[in-house]
Design a protein around this motif. Structure first.
Motif, PDB file in Angstrom:
ATOM      1  N   ILE A   1       0.839  -1.109   0.014  1.00 31.38           N
ATOM      2  CA  ILE A   1      -0.047  -0.025   0.028  1.00 31.38           C
ATOM      3  C   ILE A   1       0.986   1.187  -0.242  1.00 31.38           C
ATOM      4  O   ILE A   1       0.626   2.247  -0.844  1.00 31.38           O
ATOM      5  N   MET A   2       1.851   1.459   0.922  1.00 29.79           N
ATOM      6  CA  MET A   2       2.855   2.575   0.971  1.00 29.79           C
ATOM      7  C   MET A   2       3.545   2.540  -0.541  1.00 29.79           C
ATOM      8  O   MET A   2       3.752   3.652  -1.028  1.00 29.79           O
ATOM      9  N   THR A   3       3.986   1.588  -1.233  1.00 29.18           N
ATOM     10  CA  THR A   3       4.749   1.545  -2.339  1.00 29.18           C
ATOM     11  C   THR A   3       3.882   1.944  -3.470  1.00 29.18           C
ATOM     12  O   THR A   3       4.079   3.100  -4.065  1.00 29.18           O
ATOM     13  N   VAL A   4       2.633   1.679  -3.540  1.00 27.67           N
ATOM     14  CA  VAL A   4       1.530   2.249  -4.390  1.00 27.67           C
ATOM     15  C   VAL A   4       1.279   3.802  -4.009  1.00 27.67           C
ATOM     16  O   VAL A   4       1.281   4.614  -5.162  1.00 27.67           O
ATOM     17  N   ALA A   5       1.274   3.924  -2.589  1.00 26.61           N
ATOM     18  CA  ALA A   5       1.101   5.639  -2.252  1.00 26.61           C
ATOM     19  C   ALA A   5       2.370   6.339  -2.880  1.00 26.61           C
ATOM     20  O   ALA A   5       2.042   7.551  -3.311  1.00 26.61           O
ATOM     21  N   CYS A   6       3.452   5.739  -2.961  1.00 25.32           N
ATOM     22  CA  CYS A   6       4.477   6.575  -3.297  1.00 25.32           C
ATOM     23  C   CYS A   6       4.300   6.820  -4.927  1.00 25.32           C
ATOM     24  O   CYS A   6       4.956   7.956  -5.276  1.00 25.32           O
ATOM     25  N   VAL A   7       3.724   5.912  -5.535  1.00 18.89           N
ATOM     26  CA  VAL A   7       3.871   6.099  -7.012  1.00 18.89           C
ATOM     27  C   VAL A   7       2.597   7.120  -7.063  1.00 18.89           C
ATOM     28  O   VAL A   7       2.832   8.220  -8.049  1.00 18.89           O
ATOM     29  N   VAL A   8       1.511   6.972  -6.685  1.00 19.58           N
ATOM     30  CA  VAL A   8       0.301   7.977  -6.828  1.00 19.58           C
ATOM     31  C   VAL A   8       0.858   9.365  -6.348  1.00 19.58           C
ATOM     32  O   VAL A   8       0.457  10.361  -7.132  1.00 19.58           O
ATOM     33  N   LEU A   9       1.358   9.527  -5.230  1.00 16.71           N
ATOM     34  CA  LEU A   9       1.682  10.942  -4.737  1.00 16.71           C
ATOM     35  C   LEU A   9       3.132  11.496  -5.260  1.00 16.71           C
ATOM     36  O   LEU A   9       3.450  12.480  -5.041  1.00 16.71           O
ATOM     37  N   GLY A  10       3.884  10.702  -6.461  1.00 12.74           N
ATOM     38  CA  GLY A  10       4.930  11.485  -7.249  1.00 12.74           C
ATOM     39  C   GLY A  10       6.013  11.321  -6.547  1.00 12.74           C
ATOM     40  O   GLY A  10       7.046  11.733  -7.002  1.00 12.74           O
ATOM     41  N   VAL A  11       6.239  10.468  -5.293  1.00 14.75           N
ATOM     42  CA  VAL A  11       7.567  10.126  -4.604  1.00 14.75           C
ATOM     43  C   VAL A  11       8.329   9.252  -5.553  1.00 14.75           C
ATOM     44  O   VAL A  11       9.633   9.578  -5.699  1.00 14.75           O
ATOM     45  N   PHE A  12       7.799   8.338  -6.146  1.00 20.28           N
ATOM     46  CA  PHE A  12       8.517   7.546  -7.155  1.00 20.28           C
ATOM     47  C   PHE A  12       7.859   7.621  -8.616  1.00 20.28           C
ATOM     48  O   PHE A  12       6.512   7.913  -8.731  1.00 20.28           O
ATOM     49  N   PRO A  13       8.795   7.767  -9.780  1.00 19.07           N
ATOM     50  CA  PRO A  13       8.074   7.786 -11.043  1.00 19.07           C
ATOM     51  C   PRO A  13       7.401   6.674 -11.601  1.00 19.07           C
ATOM     52  O   PRO A  13       7.470   5.689 -11.344  1.00 19.07           O
ATOM     53  N   LEU A  14       6.230   6.851 -12.386  1.00 16.63           N
ATOM     54  CA  LEU A  14       5.713   6.179 -13.008  1.00 16.63           C
ATOM     55  C   LEU A  14       6.486   5.151 -14.054  1.00 16.63           C
ATOM     56  O   LEU A  14       7.326   5.745 -14.684  1.00 16.63           O
TER      57      LEU A  14
END
Length: 434
Positions: free
Chosen positions: A421-434
């Motif tokens: 869930i936190m990894t997905v949140a990182c992608v959604v919130l822009g912390v990690f690139p798509l």
């Protein structure tokens, strides 16, 4: 030559630590120095070591004074009213009990010590679980989720990631604040679901009756250290220290905030010089043990970077990663970071594996900070309460009176879910690139 020497160094380091032939402190010092001498760097090795130690000084300072600070305000009883209020509020409904267990563990784990968290929370809540005949695995899962979701700036994994990648703690932590909040929502939602499931299983949906609440008993020594009249002062002081660190972490070093906070806490709560010395002595062992490992890690990272072994390994590994996949390295690492806790202890992963992954990612244009953040989403954060490589796991199962296999089978999917869930949140919130 250098790539092979670097790879051999890491393999020997991991083997020495995981086989317990050397303590992490000894392995982190002896193995890289031996590798540097074998590589022909001679007296240059001392320069590599000193450079590595210098880079870690702020991190070591923050960790030492954070442990001393939180130990002092805990001794003063700052958390006691909060703990007692939670125990009174949970009542006899399993949903409240499980959520209360989670909240209590989360608050106790603010000092970053899993052992303290479990030693306080489980004995306080276990009588309620037993009186209602609730599944003890639920208690183990609740406290594990609460402690696992905590990667605050002074916790072990955060400090290790900062030290191994030579990045400020605030650079790693601040972008993860909304991600951690997302994880907390998942954890408390899961705790409620576990409690609701227990209510249905036990047929307690209509109320559980009048069952006495367990009482917390303080020893005479603990009672003598309590300073209840300073409760609000300690709360405000803690909020100022943490708030300044988060908001102004780039301008005001976290180590300085904890230094000043510790001095103020000691002078207010324990104005007697002898009592101040005893409070520092009481928590110095834990602080110095971790400081020693961090300084030893400075030797390892200093040698690996100064000698060029780390860069050489990364350049050799770049060819195996398709350029189109480079941007997905953080997300991929975030997804597997929690299961990696079952294979690597925190020192071997953060000081042996993470720098290589970060260097490879850097060669492909991915910032090292994203790699460090990905590791923090599960590697010895959500992963540590079920890892057989950490003593805290055995403390959980011992205090709860359950089998290790039962605990892992029950809790692993929940902790892995939090990491995902936190990894997905990182992608959604822009912390990690798509």
């Amino acid at each position: 030559m250098l790539p092979f020497l670097g790879l051999a160094t890491i393999i020997v380091l991991l083997a020495a630590i995981l086989s317990k032939r050397m303590s992490p402190l000894v392995a982190l010092i002896i193995v890289p120095i031996a590798a540097s001498l074998i590589g022909g760097f001679g007296l240059q090795t001392s320069k590599f070591v000193i450079d590595g130690l210098k880079s870690l000084a702020p991190v070591v300072g923050m960790f030492v004074f954070a442990i001393l600070y939180f130990g002092t305000i805990t001794d003063a009883g700052t958390l006691d009213p909060i703990i007692d209020r939670i125990l009174r509020a949970v009542g006899t409904r399993p949903t409240r009990i499980v959520v209360g267990s989670t909240l209590l563990a989360l608050l106790i784990h603010l000092d970053g010590s899993g052992a303290v968290c479990f030693l306080v929370t489980i004995p306080a809540m276990l009588p309620l679980y037993d009186r209602l005949q609730m599944d003890r695995r639920v208690l183990a899962a609740a406290v594990s989720m609460a402690a696992g979701i905590n990667f605050l700036p002074w916790t072990g994994p955060m400090i290790r990631a900062s030290a191994s990648l030579h990045l400020p703690v605030s650079t790693l932590f601040n972008p993860l604040i909304p991600v951690q909040l997302t994880g907390l929502i998942f954890v408390f939602g899961t705790a409620y679901w576990l409690g609701r499931r227990e209510e249905i299983r036990l047929g307690l949906t209509g109320g559980a009756g009048d069952i006495p609440m367990p009482k917390r008993e303080l020893t005479a020594e603990e009672q003598a250290l309590r300073r209840p009249k300073h409760f609000w002062f300690n709360i405000v002081l803690t909020l100022i220290v943490l708030g300044t660190m988060v908001v102004m972490g780039e301008k005001v070093p976290p180590a300085l905030m904890f230094m000043v906070g510790l001095c103020i806490a000691l002078m207010v709560n324990y104005p007697n010089v002898e009592m101040q010395r005893k409070r520092i002595d009481a928590h110095a062992r834990a602080a110095l043990m971790m400081a020693g490992i961090l300084l030893a890690a400075g030797v390892f990272t200093g040698v690996m970077q100064g000698s060029g072994m780390l860069k050489a390994m990364a350049q050799a590994a770049v060819g195996f990663v398709p350029p189109a996949m480079a941007a997905h390295i953080p997300a991929a690492l975030g997804l597997v970071s929690m299961p990696l806790s079952m294979l690597f202890d925190p020192d071997s992963f953060y000081f042996g594996v993470l720098p290589v992954v970060a260097e490879v990612a850097g060669q492909l244009g991915v910032p090292a900070v994203q790699v460090g953040q990905a590791a923090l989403l599960g590697q010895m954060t959500t992963g540590f309460p079920v890892s057989p490589l950490t003593p805290a796991t055995f403390l959980v199962v011992g205090l709860c009176g359950i089998d290790l296999a039962d605990h892992q089978k029950f809790t692993f999917p929940l902790l892995f879910g939090a990491s995902i869930i936190m990894t997905v949140a990182c992608v959604v919130l822009g912390v990690f690139p798509l």
